[in-house]
Design a protein around this motif. Structure first.
Motif, PDB file in Angstrom:
ATOM      1  N   LYS A   1      45.618 -99.007  30.135  1.00 50.34           N
ATOM      2  CA  LYS A   1      46.005 -98.458  28.838  1.00 50.34           C
ATOM      3  C   LYS A   1      46.939 -97.278  29.110  1.00 50.34           C
ATOM      4  O   LYS A   1      46.790 -96.584  30.127  1.00 50.34           O
ATOM      5  N   ILE A   2      47.867 -97.065  28.187  1.00 49.62           N
ATOM      6  CA  ILE A   2      48.793 -95.938  28.347  1.00 49.62           C
ATOM      7  C   ILE A   2      47.993 -94.638  28.450  1.00 49.62           C
ATOM      8  O   ILE A   2      48.283 -93.757  29.269  1.00 49.62           O
ATOM      9  N   ALA A   3      46.950 -94.551  27.628  1.00 42.48           N
ATOM     10  CA  ALA A   3      46.143 -93.324  27.592  1.00 42.48           C
ATOM     11  C   ALA A   3      45.489 -93.037  28.943  1.00 42.48           C
ATOM     12  O   ALA A   3      45.319 -91.875  29.326  1.00 42.48           O
ATOM     13  N   GLU A   4      45.142 -94.083  29.671  1.00 44.70           N
ATOM     14  CA  GLU A   4      44.524 -93.878  30.987  1.00 44.70           C
ATOM     15  C   GLU A   4      45.521 -93.236  31.949  1.00 44.70           C
ATOM     16  O   GLU A   4      45.174 -92.362  32.741  1.00 44.70           O
ATOM     17  N   ILE A   5      46.771 -93.694  31.886  1.00 46.37           N
ATOM     18  CA  ILE A   5      47.803 -93.135  32.764  1.00 46.37           C
ATOM     19  C   ILE A   5      48.082 -91.684  32.354  1.00 46.37           C
ATOM     20  O   ILE A   5      48.217 -90.803  33.216  1.00 46.37           O
ATOM     21  N   GLU A   6      48.160 -91.470  31.040  1.00 43.97           N
ATOM     22  CA  GLU A   6      48.437 -90.108  30.550  1.00 43.97           C
ATOM     23  C   GLU A   6      47.359 -89.132  31.019  1.00 43.97           C
ATOM     24  O   GLU A   6      47.661 -88.010  31.453  1.00 43.97           O
ATOM     25  N   ALA A   7      46.112 -89.570  30.953  1.00 45.32           N
ATOM     26  CA  ALA A   7      45.013 -88.708  31.378  1.00 45.32           C
ATOM     27  C   ALA A   7      45.125 -88.386  32.864  1.00 45.32           C
ATOM     28  O   ALA A   7      44.914 -87.243  33.297  1.00 45.32           O
ATOM     29  N   ALA A   8      45.503 -89.415  33.656  1.00 49.82           N
ATOM     30  CA  ALA A   8      45.631 -89.206  35.104  1.00 49.82           C
ATOM     31  C   ALA A   8      46.780 -88.250  35.409  1.00 49.82           C
ATOM     32  O   ALA A   8      46.687 -87.425  36.328  1.00 49.82           O
ATOM     33  N   ILE A   9      47.871 -88.360  34.651  1.00 50.51           N
ATOM     34  CA  ILE A   9      49.010 -87.448  34.839  1.00 50.51           C
ATOM     35  C   ILE A   9      48.566 -86.010  34.552  1.00 50.51           C
ATOM     36  O   ILE A   9      48.851 -85.089  35.336  1.00 50.51           O
ATOM     37  N   ARG A  10      47.847 -85.834  33.465  1.00 49.33           N
ATOM     38  CA  ARG A  10      47.351 -84.480  33.136  1.00 49.33           C
ATOM     39  C   ARG A  10      46.463 -83.947  34.249  1.00 49.33           C
ATOM     40  O   ARG A  10      46.619 -82.817  34.707  1.00 49.33           O
ATOM     41  N   ASP A  11      45.555 -84.781  34.705  1.00 50.79           N
ATOM     42  CA  ASP A  11      44.606 -84.355  35.749  1.00 50.79           C
ATOM     43  C   ASP A  11      45.329 -83.915  37.014  1.00 50.79           C
ATOM     44  O   ASP A  11      45.030 -82.865  37.582  1.00 50.79           O
ATOM     45  N   ILE A  12      46.278 -84.729  37.452  1.00 47.16           N
ATOM     46  CA  ILE A  12      46.923 -84.415  38.728  1.00 47.16           C
ATOM     47  C   ILE A  12      47.787 -83.168  38.604  1.00 47.16           C
ATOM     48  O   ILE A  12      47.900 -82.383  39.555  1.00 47.16           O
ATOM     49  N   LEU A  13      48.372 -82.947  37.440  1.00 43.17           N
ATOM     50  CA  LEU A  13      49.208 -81.763  37.278  1.00 43.17           C
ATOM     51  C   LEU A  13      48.369 -80.495  37.163  1.00 43.17           C
ATOM     52  O   LEU A  13      48.806 -79.409  37.525  1.00 43.17           O
ATOM     53  N   GLU A  14      47.144 -80.653  36.674  1.00 41.33           N
ATOM     54  CA  GLU A  14      46.269 -79.491  36.546  1.00 41.33           C
ATOM     55  C   GLU A  14      45.541 -79.180  37.848  1.00 41.33           C
ATOM     56  O   GLU A  14      45.067 -78.068  38.045  1.00 41.33           O
TER      57      GLU A  14
END
Lengths: 623, 344
Positions: free
Chosen positions: A609-622
């Motif tokens: 899901k797009i949302a799964e990728i978005e969440a992972a992007i947020r996590d890695i940047l934080e």
């Protein structure tokens, strides 16, 4: 009338204009859900929308009626703009029985539109679906805008004039439902009517009954005065690149790409395959294309399939075989033979969830290691991955080009999702694609079977039947150039290095890796391959809209990797590799380039899901 | 490289490659390769159109020792690979060389299907009742009780009869010969080559190292005549040193029996005449074993039928005649299409 003009006219009817919508059709595996979804996709494509679909069905052909494991679903995302995934969550759910409701309701958006066949909500079906009380009567559905219609009864009434049995009559339920959904979204029924008429030429009463059901569903929408909150909709046409389009699945585009590719290479194709889900579609398409110099051979097993393909390549045709992971495993010894005798060969792997039989109808990307490394000894070959149904066509051409130019097996990685999903495809002009005719050596002067082209290191391809060039090839190690059997230690080392070097040199012949979205350096590179393209592209796009310095890189060439990839990755602070496996490309990138890539890994049998990728992007940047 | 030559000028020697033959001294394979080279010369085949495809095992080295095109493949798969070669180019004259382990054990499935499909190939199965190249393990044709490194107490398996297997698979040409019988070997190979379709030839081949003499009970000169039945279409099934023994059907039972001409008032006319188109008879002949029966050699069965490769190409030609000219753009644009234009 153009698609745009039709849309304007529809809007005048008082329809709400929306940019995109996700609809999921769900029902029993015998309810014709895939057919309904396919027909709605056709009508939607004709209306000028961009779209992506996700057929999701059980492995059982006719699972016991009413059970949750027998539920078949088809999701379509369509819009007035470019659509890259089949959609994270449905806005509309059509459930033709209680089991379909039970399996899918949790994913329907709050306030989403729910269309139910109340006629199927018998006590027995409700119990089979695992409900303790009737969901139509309790609070289960209160979050949704629900259209409760006795579709079963209304279908039987509509088909009554055609004298069908109750069972045959109920089979038209899907067309009735399609008629209603066509009306809700202002879709034309004519493509479906034409299709039904053609499909049931031999049984006109069945054709007429289905058309009557379709029209009755549509008429119901027009006259039933559904509550205002239900509404009717229009999705204006998308701005697609101008040209001629058709809908196509990955199985189709791969098959057509192989046909066009073999013609461009000036070769007959020998497609040798053994039935396996989800790869059989390619065989089915090609079996109908004999007029294009395509020979199809359904072999007795996976090994015979690749064996016959190698035998055909040996004779001077383009040998192609196709399977899914477990079948590819059986082919690995023969792949080694093709590597050793250096013959062109294409192997298509429509990956599925594993290990072993796993989940044959569910998608996964877990055969990358198998493709790149999965053979005994040092046995390199080229590996390509298709990102979408449309991309399959170009990847097939590229596979033919590489296999024939470098005299090597090429593995093409597709997957269940790509094989079954349909999307609008901008049809290329086959006459405008640059041919790449294969070369056969016919001059005996100075010939030796394992002499090599200085640039590509490919050995000459000689057709048996060519006078004066009779020679022997085989799986035993061969002496450099002469091809005679050799156990010489230094020769084996040299031949191993040459085989490796030949595959590596393919990279000199590949375009440099491009960036799909974003700059050539930044905080984060999201690197993917295969069918995750749409979800990655969308998620990176959203993150960039939020001002983040993120780029999306998507690989077609898995082996050898593009020459600039290592340098490119090193220009990013972080590298995220989302995959539908436990980290196979990630490991490859780490080992090749020593970059600290991290994975996002999910293996649910479903696309990201797009949302799964978005969440992972947020996590890695934080982090 | 060898220069182009006309087929007429080729002798058996011309069919030898420049490679040193590496079978054990005294191996039956030497006799077979000699016989095959002679047959190729006698047939006047064109070297460039002839392809030998083999699997793995001692027998599978065969293609290296011929001057035709050759492909030494992988264990058990020669039949499948040869099927692809023949389908891709039906003009080629394709021979498959296999052994009892290669063709009946690891490659048993492919053997079944290549025979039932009736692909136009000559399939030579060298049966030596042992795995030679892996140093002497028992094979699927080894007799029960065979002691080998993997069966030190004797094998406990029932062997498969290669020709009965082939007949059961639906083969349309099944024959049997012996490595050392050069004249007979040549006749059988000629017949196999003349047959359109899959021609299955079992060649009893002596492995001098691991299974020496396993066929001596019917190949030894002194006893051969009494233990070999040379079948010929239309000729009575007579054998024996005195040519006075014959095969006939038992009264009221579908079984064969050996009788003696001149005894019990039996004349030659009482002996069964070989009909190579009778599959039931062929199966019974294939199953005959000493000591009660002779071993049947020769063409046990030959009843031609349409070949798979011809049928494949007939279908392609038929579709080509009926359908479009193969215009690629017509293919890509078939079905529902729509145009997205500048006007939307």
């Amino acid at each position: 009338m153009t698609a745009a003009a039709t849309a304007k006219a529809r809007k005048k009817e008082g329809r709400h204009e929306i940019d995109d919508v996700v609809i999921r059709f769900a029902g029993d595996s015998g309810d014709g859900i895939q057919l309904t979804g396919g027909q709605f996709s056709e009508a939607t494509a004709m209306a000028g929308n961009d779209l992506a679909t996700f057929p999701d069905f059980p492995a059982e052909i006719r699972a016991p009626a009413g059970t949750t494991y027998g539920v078949s679903a088809f999701q379509i995302n369509f819009g007035a703009h470019i659509i890259e995934t089949s959609g994270d969550v449905p806005d509309v759910l059509v459930a033709l029985n209680p089991a379909a409701l039970a399996v899918n309701i949790d994913e329907l958006k709050d306030g989403g539109l729910l269309i139910l066949d109340t006629g199927s909500f018998t006590d027995r079906n409700i119990e089979k679906a695992g409900y303790v009380s009737n969901p139509l009567k309790d609070d289960t559905l209160k979050k949704f805008r629900t259209v409760k219609v006795d579709i079963s009864k209304l279908t039987l009434e509509a088909v009554k004039p055609f004298g069908l049995s109750q069972k045959d009559g109920l089979r038209c339920k899907n067309l009735w439902t399609l008629g209603l959904v066509d009306w809700l979204f202002g879709r034309e029924r004519q493509p479906t009517i034409d299709w039904v008429a053609e499909r049931f030429t031999a049984r006109p009463e069945i054709a007429e009954a289905n058309i009557a059901a379709l029209n009755a569903g549509h008429a119901f929408g027009e006259t039933a005065e559904l509550p205002g909150e239900i509404g009717t909709y229009i999705v204006p046409p998308a701005e697609l690149e101008p040209g001629l389009y058709r809908n196509a699945t990955g199985a189709e585009t791969l098959a057509w790409g192989l046909v066009v590719g073999s013609h461009l290479a000036d070769l007959d194709m020998a497609f040798c395959s053994y039935p396996i889900t989800p790869a059989s579609g390619v065989l089915h398409v090609l079996a109908r294309l004999k007029q294009y110099d395509v020979m199809t051979f359904q072999a007795e097993d996976e090994i015979a399939a690749i064996g016959a393909a190698i035998g055909a390549s040996y004779a001077g045709a383009l040998g192609v075989t196709s399977s899914s992971g477990p079948g590819v495993a059986l082919k690995s010894e023969a792949l080694g033979l093709a590597i050793a005798v250096e013959l062109p060969l294409i192997l298509i792997n429509s990956q599925r969830a594993g290990p072993s039989t796993g989940m044959p109808t569910k998608t996964e990307q877990s055969d990358l290691y198998q493709a790149v490394f999965g053979r005994n000894a040092d046995s390199p070959l080229a590996v390509l991955a298709a990102r979408s149904p449309a991309d399959c066509f170009e990847v097939a051409l590229e596979a033919v080009r590489i296999a024939t130019k470098y005299m090597t097996p090429v593995i093409v990685l597709s997957d269940t999702y790509i094989a079954n999903a349909a999307e609008p495809w901008l049809i290329p002009d086959a006459d405008k694609i640059e041919p790449f005719p294969a070369e056969f050596r016919t001059d005996p002067a100075g010939f030796a079977p394992f002499m090599r082209n200085n640039e590509t290191l490919a050995r000459p391809w000689v057709k048996p039947g060519t006078p004066g060039m009779e020679h022997r090839v085989g799986g035993l190690e061969k002496a450099h150039e002469s091809g005679d059997v050799s156990y010489d230690p230094e020769n084996h080392h040299q031949m191993t290095v040459l085989r490796h070097e030949k595959i590596d040199r393919i990279a000199d012949d590949l375009p440099l890796q491009e960036i799909e979205l974003g700059g050539e350096s930044g905080q984060l590179a999201v690197v993917g391959w295969g069918s995750t393209y749409g979800a990655l592209h969308q998620a990176v796009g959203h993150a960039r809209d939020d001002g983040l310095a993120i780029s999306h890189i998507h690989l077609r060439h898995i082996w050898p990797l593009p020459r600039n990839l290592g340098d490119l990755l090193k220009r990013f602070d972080k590298v995220l590799v989302p995959e539908l496996n436990t980290g196979q490309l990630k490991t490859l990138l780490r080992s090749e380039y020593l970059v600290p890539a991290v994975g996002l890994n999910r293996v649910t049998g479903k696309p990201f899901k797009i949302a799964e990728i978005e969440a992972a992007i947020r996590d890695i940047l934080e982090s | 490289m060898t220069a182009q030559t006309t087929p007429e000028s080729l002798t058996a020697k011309d069919f030898a490659s420049d490679q040193e033959v590496r079978w054990c001294p005294g191996c039956g394979d030497y006799a077979i390769v000699k016989g095959v080279r002679k047959v190729l010369a006698d047939l006047g085949v064109e070297r460039e159109k002839t392809v030998f495809i083999s699997g793995i095992g001692c027998a599978a080295r065969f293609p290296y020792y011929l001057s035709t095109y050759g492909f030494h493949t992988i264990h058990g798969r020669a039949a499948a690979i040869a099927t692809g070669t023949k389908l891709a180019n039906p003009e080629l004259d394709v021979w498959v060389v296999s052994g009892d382990g290669d063709g009946l054990s690891i490659g048993g499935n492919h053997m079944l299907h290549v025979l039932r499909r009736n692909v136009d190939l000559q399939i030579l199965l060298f049966n030596n009742e042992i795995y030679g190249l892996t140093k002497g393990q028992y094979s699927p044709t080894s007799k029960k009780g065979t002691r080998s490194p993997s069966t030190p107490l004797g094998s406990i398996e029932n062997p498969v009869c290669a020709t009965a297997f082939a007949l059961g698979c639906g083969a349309r040409f099944v024959a049997r010969t012996v490595d050392t019988m050069q004249k007979h070997l040549a006749e059988i190979l000629m017949a196999a080559h003349g047959h359109r379709g899959a021609s299955f030839v079992e060649i009893f081949q002596n492995c001098i190292v691991y299974a020496d003499g396993v066929f001596s009970h019917f190949t030894e000169k002194a006893i051969a005549a009494d233990n070999q039945l040379h079948v010929e279409h239309g000729r009575p099934l007579i054998f024996g040193a005195d040519m006075n023994k014959g095969i006939r059907l038992k009264d009221g039972v579908p079984e064969l029996e050996v009788v003696t001409i001149g005894e019990d008032g039996l004349a030659e006319t009482d002996i069964m005449v070989h009909d190579q188109t009778n599959r039931m008879l062929a199966t019974m002949l294939a199953d005959m074993e000493p000591p009660h029966f002779p071993v049947a050699l020769g063409v046990l069965y030959c009843d031609p039928a349409p070949t798979y490769d011809a049928a494949t190409h007939e279908q392609i030609e038929q579709v080509k005649a009926e359908k479009s000219n193969g215009d690629l753009n017509a293919l890509l644009r078939s079905g529902h299409t729509w145009t997205v234009g500048a006007q939307g």
